[in-house]
Design a protein around this motif. Sequence first.
Motif, mmCIF file in Angstrom:
data_model
loop_
_atom_site.group_PDB
_atom_site.id
_atom_site.type_symbol
_atom_site.label_atom_id
_atom_site.label_comp_id
_atom_site.label_asym_id
_atom_site.label_seq_id
_atom_site.Cartn_x
_atom_site.Cartn_y
_atom_site.Cartn_z
ATOM 1 N N ARG A 80 -9.967 49.609 29.050
ATOM 2 C CA ARG A 80 -8.642 49.219 28.569
ATOM 3 C C ARG A 80 -7.625 49.137 29.706
ATOM 4 O O ARG A 80 -6.669 48.359 29.624
ATOM 5 C CB ARG A 80 -8.143 50.215 27.518
ATOM 6 C CG ARG A 80 -8.855 50.135 26.192
ATOM 7 C CD ARG A 80 -8.071 50.863 25.114
ATOM 8 N NE ARG A 80 -7.823 52.244 25.467
ATOM 9 C CZ ARG A 80 -8.609 53.269 25.128
ATOM 10 N NH1 ARG A 80 -9.710 53.040 24.418
ATOM 11 N NH2 ARG A 80 -8.319 54.494 25.492
ATOM 12 N N LYS A 81 -7.828 49.905 30.773
ATOM 13 C CA LYS A 81 -6.821 49.975 31.827
ATOM 14 C C LYS A 81 -7.044 48.977 32.963
ATOM 15 O O LYS A 81 -6.069 48.448 33.510
ATOM 16 C CB LYS A 81 -6.763 51.395 32.402
ATOM 17 C CG LYS A 81 -6.156 52.414 31.444
ATOM 18 C CD LYS A 81 -5.978 53.752 32.140
ATOM 19 C CE LYS A 81 -5.269 54.756 31.229
ATOM 20 N NZ LYS A 81 -5.046 56.052 31.912
ATOM 21 N N ILE A 82 -8.273 48.719 33.347
ATOM 22 C CA ILE A 82 -8.492 47.935 34.565
ATOM 23 C C ILE A 82 -9.284 46.662 34.329
ATOM 24 O O ILE A 82 -9.320 45.798 35.217
ATOM 25 C CB ILE A 82 -9.203 48.784 35.644
ATOM 26 C CG1 ILE A 82 -10.624 49.140 35.201
ATOM 27 C CG2 ILE A 82 -8.400 50.023 35.975
ATOM 28 C CD1 ILE A 82 -11.430 49.844 36.280
ATOM 29 N N PHE A 83 -9.921 46.476 33.194
ATOM 30 C CA PHE A 83 -10.710 45.268 32.973
ATOM 31 C C PHE A 83 -9.797 44.108 32.581
ATOM 32 O O PHE A 83 -8.729 44.315 31.979
ATOM 33 C CB PHE A 83 -11.757 45.502 31.890
ATOM 34 C CG PHE A 83 -13.086 45.960 32.418
ATOM 35 C CD1 PHE A 83 -14.241 45.262 32.135
ATOM 36 C CD2 PHE A 83 -13.193 47.097 33.197
ATOM 37 C CE1 PHE A 83 -15.470 45.674 32.611
ATOM 38 C CE2 PHE A 83 -14.406 47.527 33.678
ATOM 39 C CZ PHE A 83 -15.561 46.819 33.389
ATOM 40 N N PRO A 84 -10.187 42.873 32.884
ATOM 41 C CA PRO A 84 -9.373 41.720 32.473
ATOM 42 C C PRO A 84 -9.500 41.478 30.971
ATOM 43 O O PRO A 84 -10.493 41.846 30.341
ATOM 44 C CB PRO A 84 -9.972 40.561 33.275
ATOM 45 C CG PRO A 84 -11.391 40.961 33.513
ATOM 46 C CD PRO A 84 -11.372 42.461 33.669
ATOM 47 N N THR A 85 -8.489 40.848 30.404
ATOM 48 C CA THR A 85 -8.545 40.489 28.995
ATOM 49 C C THR A 85 -9.322 39.185 28.827
ATOM 50 O O THR A 85 -9.622 38.479 29.791
ATOM 51 C CB THR A 85 -7.128 40.330 28.429
ATOM 52 O OG1 THR A 85 -6.484 39.222 29.095
ATOM 53 C CG2 THR A 85 -6.312 41.596 28.664
ATOM 54 N N ARG A 86 -9.637 38.888 27.582
ATOM 55 C CA ARG A 86 -10.379 37.664 27.304
ATOM 56 C C ARG A 86 -9.550 36.440 27.666
ATOM 57 O O ARG A 86 -10.096 35.427 28.126
ATOM 58 C CB ARG A 86 -10.775 37.628 25.827
ATOM 59 C CG ARG A 86 -11.665 36.476 25.444
ATOM 60 C CD ARG A 86 -12.209 36.669 24.043
ATOM 61 N NE ARG A 86 -13.155 35.624 23.680
ATOM 62 C CZ ARG A 86 -13.893 35.621 22.564
ATOM 63 N NH1 ARG A 86 -13.779 36.645 21.710
ATOM 64 N NH2 ARG A 86 -14.735 34.642 22.312
ATOM 65 N N GLU A 87 -8.246 36.535 27.473
ATOM 66 C CA GLU A 87 -7.378 35.418 27.810
ATOM 67 C C GLU A 87 -7.218 35.241 29.324
ATOM 68 O O GLU A 87 -6.864 34.148 29.795
ATOM 69 C CB GLU A 87 -5.996 35.603 27.174
ATOM 70 C CG GLU A 87 -5.979 35.482 25.655
ATOM 71 C CD GLU A 87 -6.575 36.711 24.960
ATOM 72 O OE1 GLU A 87 -6.851 36.644 23.751
ATOM 73 O OE2 GLU A 87 -6.765 37.744 25.652
ATOM 74 N N ASP A 88 -7.460 36.303 30.099
ATOM 75 C CA ASP A 88 -7.316 36.212 31.552
ATOM 76 C C ASP A 88 -8.529 35.582 32.230
ATOM 77 O O ASP A 88 -8.414 35.102 33.369
ATOM 78 C CB ASP A 88 -7.096 37.602 32.155
ATOM 79 C CG ASP A 88 -5.755 38.197 31.752
ATOM 80 O OD1 ASP A 88 -4.881 37.413 31.355
ATOM 81 O OD2 ASP A 88 -5.604 39.424 31.833
#
Length: 665
Positions: free
Chosen positions: A152-160
């Motif tokens: 939740r803190k360091i991974f990219p989001t699906r939109e990114d």
Amino acid sequence: MPPQTGHFILHSNVIPRLTAGRYQLRTRQDGTPFDVEPEVTHIQVSSPRYTMPTDQILSSFPPANAEGAFGERLPQVVLKRRTLPWERNPAGGLDPSDTPWLALVVVAEGEAELSTATAVGECVTPGTTLSHPEDRDVEQGLYLAVTETVVRKIFPTREDLPLLAHVREVDVNDTELANGDDDGWLAVVLANRLPVFDHANGKAVRYMACLVNLEGQLDALPPPQAIADSFVFELAQDWSVLGKLQAQSPDLRVLGGLPLPQPVHRDSREVPIAAAANPPKVHASAMGAALDGAAAMQEVPVTRQWSPVTAQVAAAASDPDARRLVRDTMARGFRLPIELYAREKVLRFPVLAHWSFTTAGDVSFETLMQDLDVGLLGTLPQQQPATASTPELVQTGHIGLDHRTRRGDPVRAWYRGPCVPFPTARNGEAGPGAAPLAHSADQLRRVIPDGREDLGLASAFEIGRLMALSQLSVVSALLRFRGEQFGAGRVRELLAELVDFDLPVLAGTRVDLGRLVALHALEGFARDTVATFGTRRPVADPGRPLRVSGDLDAVIAEGLGLDLASLRKQADSVGVLAALDSTAAPLASPGRAPSDKIMLPALQAALRGELQRTLEVAVPKKAVLRGAARGRVAAAATPARDALDDLLDALAGEPADDEGTEGTP
């Protein structure tokens, strides 16, 4: 049209027509008088899935095992094949997708666990089903184990994800941007996390960049978050306490002989309120101090941890099994048993490539510009410290500076720039003659009466020399001068070894080496003209097509001097052959020589031209002199008359043969 050198064109993506997977090609033929069985062909489109081939990785930033200030740029990896990030559908299936299946994740030391070689079926989160699980490029791979909090803190989001991968089109001849690519199209995958320096604790931070596979796990990525105004370093979770566990029997851990350590939360809001009010009681044990979260804050500074790791990686690179050793050495500090102790869900992502680096400082271009001391020589700072001494200035404009000699001795020297507070006398004006010519800066070093050196002239000489050498024309002239002098000296040395007498000193005389080489080359060409120039061509090539403009009969009749109209009129009555036989062709008078009035000037012009061409090659051109010397040289250069000149004059004075015989049959 490819971009120019030094420029590149960005493309959002290059989606392939077919993604990786198994396909069935069915061929059917219609319109035949008989039935044709359809043909079914099975094909498989391959693509990396659990490991990235080394020939597909062109470059990475920051470099592997590097140390420096990398907090200003996002890490990235450059791939050779332009379609690699889109060759698989991360949501499953065979339909092409503009969402890449690759992501570059940057984790700090203590946040995640990098596994050892594991069967590829176990490199994904338990319960995740991949499409076509039999599609595997290797039997064993690596995976990155992280908790849901870290995701939740360091991974990219699906939109990114679509914004973190793009394609660059560069000039294939641009060695800096092409990175050895063969077609000028590169795929680039960026990370979403800046590897910043730990300003709060003043410590270097060791990071690891992992190129992970997101197939089947898009739903595990964090939701979109609000944009933050600033970014400071903060560990998502600190599992580094697990690195202090002593080697114990695995039975003790399973049976509860050792307390389970918990990650150190940097944000107190993540700790439940009930747990904060009633902290759990841990039984005293030998490992209690090592597993306490508060005690983990007193660990060995990272600045003393990553330096030995860098040296170990460099030593492992010289081993015959360097590939495995370097990979394992760079993974030290990330082989923490997080899955064994974490109470929340741990996710697994296959790692295709990984490398580690260290952000060891916060020096950036902005900080360097802010630390510049702007001002002229002798300018005092606005806030002068009480202990600082003022610059040593004198009325002549000299300033005293610290100087270190070539031997390393620290001394004080005087320096003065080109601007002085009053007019000064140039060196050499008081004495007779001009100032001595200096060939180096050391010749202009002066020792003044107080015992110090005045380096003003020496500094000006060196600055002028460097400015002159910065011009390409000056460097080219120096190289040409050196080449000419070296060639002349080399020829003189070779001649001195071949002859048995002393060569004359050619003072002020220029040797024409070009004429010497030309004469020797002509002698060599004349020995074997066939080998040098080839066989002589005939005067006329048989079979060469003749270009005829107009009627062919008219051209032939005009060449033979015949009247074509009368010939055709006669041929109508007696025939063509009889007409040609009865027609007389005009002939020249038998025994009559060609007119000398026409032939003699042509022969004279050809002879003079050939003589002039031969003399220009064999005799060098004379130097141009001035005054009386020019007249003497011109008179001496006039050639003496010979028999050929007398013969030409006699032929020119005789009357032409056709003047008195005109009209003679």
